[in-house]
Design a protein around this motif. Sequence first.
Motif, PDB file in Angstrom:
ATOM      1  N   LEU A   1      44.099  35.613  37.446  1.00 15.52           N
ATOM      2  CA  LEU A   1      45.393  35.987  38.334  1.00 15.52           C
ATOM      3  C   LEU A   1      44.877  36.417  39.551  1.00 15.52           C
ATOM      4  O   LEU A   1      43.604  37.082  39.753  1.00 15.52           O
ATOM      5  N   LEU A   2      45.635  36.107  40.683  1.00 16.95           N
ATOM      6  CA  LEU A   2      45.303  36.787  42.035  1.00 16.95           C
ATOM      7  C   LEU A   2      46.532  37.097  42.640  1.00 16.95           C
ATOM      8  O   LEU A   2      47.692  36.664  42.414  1.00 16.95           O
ATOM      9  N   ALA A   3      46.536  38.085  43.601  1.00 17.74           N
ATOM     10  CA  ALA A   3      47.580  38.779  44.117  1.00 17.74           C
ATOM     11  C   ALA A   3      47.105  39.238  45.720  1.00 17.74           C
ATOM     12  O   ALA A   3      46.105  39.381  45.791  1.00 17.74           O
ATOM     13  N   VAL A   4      47.931  38.519  46.818  1.00 11.99           N
ATOM     14  CA  VAL A   4      47.560  38.959  47.946  1.00 11.99           C
ATOM     15  C   VAL A   4      48.841  39.559  48.614  1.00 11.99           C
ATOM     16  O   VAL A   4      49.869  39.532  48.653  1.00 11.99           O
ATOM     17  N   GLU A   5      48.498  40.778  49.248  1.00 10.75           N
ATOM     18  CA  GLU A   5      49.525  41.546  49.843  1.00 10.75           C
ATOM     19  C   GLU A   5      50.356  40.601  51.124  1.00 10.75           C
ATOM     20  O   GLU A   5      49.634  39.709  51.688  1.00 10.75           O
ATOM     21  N   GLU A   6      51.620  40.881  51.244  1.00 11.78           N
ATOM     22  CA  GLU A   6      52.575  40.097  52.009  1.00 11.78           C
ATOM     23  C   GLU A   6      51.891  39.984  53.486  1.00 11.78           C
ATOM     24  O   GLU A   6      51.823  38.773  53.984  1.00 11.78           O
ATOM     25  N   GLY A   7      51.318  41.136  53.991  1.00 16.72           N
ATOM     26  CA  GLY A   7      50.894  40.588  55.357  1.00 16.72           C
ATOM     27  C   GLY A   7      49.650  39.991  55.579  1.00 16.72           C
ATOM     28  O   GLY A   7      49.225  39.534  56.593  1.00 16.72           O
ATOM     29  N   ALA A   8      48.828  39.762  54.364  1.00 15.06           N
ATOM     30  CA  ALA A   8      47.691  39.075  54.590  1.00 15.06           C
ATOM     31  C   ALA A   8      47.736  37.614  54.068  1.00 15.06           C
ATOM     32  O   ALA A   8      46.890  36.775  53.853  1.00 15.06           O
ATOM     33  N   ARG A   9      49.037  37.192  53.642  1.00 13.75           N
ATOM     34  CA  ARG A   9      49.419  35.820  53.295  1.00 13.75           C
ATOM     35  C   ARG A   9      49.361  34.743  54.038  1.00 13.75           C
ATOM     36  O   ARG A   9      49.704  35.211  55.737  1.00 13.75           O
ATOM     37  N   GLY A  10      48.727  33.556  54.108  1.00 16.90           N
ATOM     38  CA  GLY A  10      48.683  32.623  55.038  1.00 16.90           C
ATOM     39  C   GLY A  10      47.421  32.692  55.869  1.00 16.90           C
ATOM     40  O   GLY A  10      47.124  32.141  56.847  1.00 16.90           O
ATOM     41  N   THR A  11      46.424  33.656  55.421  1.00 15.09           N
ATOM     42  CA  THR A  11      45.238  33.951  56.151  1.00 15.09           C
ATOM     43  C   THR A  11      43.915  33.245  55.607  1.00 15.09           C
ATOM     44  O   THR A  11      42.950  33.228  56.103  1.00 15.09           O
ATOM     45  N   GLY A  12      44.205  32.856  54.402  1.00 16.50           N
ATOM     46  CA  GLY A  12      43.079  32.315  53.599  1.00 16.50           C
ATOM     47  C   GLY A  12      42.686  33.300  52.653  1.00 16.50           C
ATOM     48  O   GLY A  12      41.650  32.974  51.865  1.00 16.50           O
ATOM     49  N   ALA A  13      43.263  34.524  52.308  1.00 18.06           N
ATOM     50  CA  ALA A  13      42.662  35.327  51.401  1.00 18.06           C
ATOM     51  C   ALA A  13      43.208  34.840  49.861  1.00 18.06           C
ATOM     52  O   ALA A  13      42.216  35.066  49.121  1.00 18.06           O
ATOM     53  N   GLY A  14      44.065  34.326  49.872  1.00 20.71           N
ATOM     54  CA  GLY A  14      44.210  33.836  48.497  1.00 20.71           C
ATOM     55  C   GLY A  14      43.165  32.635  47.972  1.00 20.71           C
ATOM     56  O   GLY A  14      42.750  32.770  46.982  1.00 20.71           O
ATOM     57  N   ALA A  15      42.924  31.684  49.048  1.00 18.27           N
ATOM     58  CA  ALA A  15      41.959  30.649  48.553  1.00 18.27           C
ATOM     59  C   ALA A  15      40.520  31.173  48.356  1.00 18.27           C
ATOM     60  O   ALA A  15      39.952  30.764  47.601  1.00 18.27           O
ATOM     61  N   PHE A  16      40.295  32.318  49.283  1.00 21.99           N
ATOM     62  CA  PHE A  16      39.066  33.058  49.148  1.00 21.99           C
ATOM     63  C   PHE A  16      38.704  33.623  47.854  1.00 21.99           C
ATOM     64  O   PHE A  16      37.978  33.536  47.019  1.00 21.99           O
ATOM     65  N   ALA A  17      40.217  34.229  47.289  1.00 17.09           N
ATOM     66  CA  ALA A  17      39.896  35.028  46.012  1.00 17.09           C
ATOM     67  C   ALA A  17      39.706  33.882  44.754  1.00 17.09           C
ATOM     68  O   ALA A  17      39.023  34.229  43.782  1.00 17.09           O
ATOM     69  N   LEU A  18      40.608  32.859  45.030  1.00 16.28           N
ATOM     70  CA  LEU A  18      40.539  31.779  43.903  1.00 16.28           C
ATOM     71  C   LEU A  18      39.037  31.225  43.662  1.00 16.28           C
ATOM     72  O   LEU A  18      38.719  31.034  42.691  1.00 16.28           O
ATOM     73  N   ALA A  19      38.333  30.939  44.930  1.00 15.75           N
ATOM     74  CA  ALA A  19      37.019  30.573  44.778  1.00 15.75           C
ATOM     75  C   ALA A  19      36.044  31.430  44.204  1.00 15.75           C
ATOM     76  O   ALA A  19      35.181  31.006  43.738  1.00 15.75           O
ATOM     77  N   ARG A  20      36.411  32.774  44.538  1.00 15.06           N
ATOM     78  CA  ARG A  20      35.405  33.540  44.115  1.00 15.06           C
ATOM     79  C   ARG A  20      35.520  33.803  42.446  1.00 15.06           C
ATOM     80  O   ARG A  20      34.523  33.948  41.858  1.00 15.06           O
TER      81      ARG A  20
ATOM     82  N   ASP B   1      36.023  34.819  57.248  1.00 15.11           N
ATOM     83  CA  ASP B   1      34.741  35.664  57.429  1.00 15.11           C
ATOM     84  C   ASP B   1      34.623  37.237  57.704  1.00 15.11           C
ATOM     85  O   ASP B   1      33.435  37.537  57.576  1.00 15.11           O
ATOM     86  N   THR B   2      35.846  37.412  57.624  1.00 14.96           N
ATOM     87  CA  THR B   2      35.855  39.234  57.558  1.00 14.96           C
ATOM     88  C   THR B   2      36.254  39.568  56.147  1.00 14.96           C
ATOM     89  O   THR B   2      36.406  40.875  56.078  1.00 14.96           O
ATOM     90  N   LEU B   3      36.397  38.509  55.183  1.00 13.77           N
ATOM     91  CA  LEU B   3      36.730  39.034  53.886  1.00 13.77           C
ATOM     92  C   LEU B   3      35.527  39.342  52.902  1.00 13.77           C
ATOM     93  O   LEU B   3      34.298  38.829  53.184  1.00 13.77           O
ATOM     94  N   ARG B   4      35.700  40.423  52.133  1.00 13.80           N
ATOM     95  CA  ARG B   4      34.543  40.704  51.268  1.00 13.80           C
ATOM     96  C   ARG B   4      35.145  40.807  49.572  1.00 13.80           C
ATOM     97  O   ARG B   4      36.409  41.078  49.425  1.00 13.80           O
ATOM     98  N   TRP B   5      34.344  40.312  48.861  1.00  9.84           N
ATOM     99  CA  TRP B   5      34.731  40.406  47.389  1.00  9.84           C
ATOM    100  C   TRP B   5      34.086  41.432  46.672  1.00  9.84           C
ATOM    101  O   TRP B   5      32.968  41.401  46.573  1.00  9.84           O
ATOM    102  N   VAL B   6      34.801  42.442  46.325  1.00  7.28           N
ATOM    103  CA  VAL B   6      34.070  43.603  45.761  1.00  7.28           C
ATOM    104  C   VAL B   6      34.354  43.909  44.222  1.00  7.28           C
ATOM    105  O   VAL B   6      35.594  43.952  43.935  1.00  7.28           O
ATOM    106  N   LYS B   7      33.483  44.030  43.374  1.00 11.35           N
ATOM    107  CA  LYS B   7      33.719  44.258  41.894  1.00 11.35           C
ATOM    108  C   LYS B   7      34.134  45.565  41.857  1.00 11.35           C
ATOM    109  O   LYS B   7      33.665  46.482  42.375  1.00 11.35           O
ATOM    110  N   ASP B   8      35.209  45.828  40.932  1.00 11.54           N
ATOM    111  CA  ASP B   8      35.678  47.153  40.744  1.00 11.54           C
ATOM    112  C   ASP B   8      35.223  47.345  39.051  1.00 11.54           C
ATOM    113  O   ASP B   8      35.781  47.014  38.196  1.00 11.54           O
ATOM    114  N   ASP B   9      34.121  48.502  39.129  1.00  9.86           N
ATOM    115  CA  ASP B   9      33.409  48.498  38.010  1.00  9.86           C
ATOM    116  C   ASP B   9      34.221  49.439  37.228  1.00  9.86           C
ATOM    117  O   ASP B   9      34.004  49.431  35.769  1.00  9.86           O
TER     118      ASP B   9
END
Length: 215
Positions: free
Chosen positions: A77-96, A9-17
């Motif tokens: 493709l998706l990549a999550v930094e080491e310290g954020a793995r296991g937090t749901g960030a990868g599944a969040f990115a995949l769904a987006r 719930d603290t994650l944000r999905w931000v387009k890089d223009d």
Amino acid sequence: MHTADSRTDTLRWVKDDDPRWDADRERVFATVPDGVFRAAARTPGERLSSDWWRVEDHGRVVGYGWLDDVWGDAEILLAVEEGARGTGAGAFALARLEEEASARGLNYVLNVVRDTHPDRAAVTEWFLAHGFTGTEDGRLRKRVGDRMRDIGQRQAGRPGTGRFEPDAAQRAAYDVERQRAAARPRPEVEQGSGSDLGPGAEESGGYVDQEQHRF
């Protein structure tokens, strides 16, 4: 729209223009194990191809998603930094990424887990658990489009196709990317093993961490 849970719930999905190689990408991709992507030297400010989004947690970039829809389906493709793995960030990115592909009228998202990936079996299992299926050429594929729209529906004036129809400007951009990719020297690689490019180019691979299957 997605529904946030206690892990995301603290994650944000931000387009890089204007995606360019920068300190945040350097930091995130530096934590990706060797063998996940083909190494390619990058310079600060280097322009990157296709569409990029960043995953932010309380304003800090913790991951990236990449999508290329040149031929009607979406390579991701998706990549999550080491310290954020296991937090749901990868599944969040995949769904987006799946949402982005579906919103464009595309039918499938595609990913290749390279043969050199140190955790290839576990990552493949993770994608399968998220609805992907294997194909004969070694890719992983998931349908994201609405199947019903292919039955007697009209998509951008094309009856029953459900396919993405690029406009003139998009076609021109696609042609430029195709010509640039065709002109690039490539070493011989095995079928389905992904591109010879590293993070930030037309890479047909992806990386997610496997800890507890919570990405």
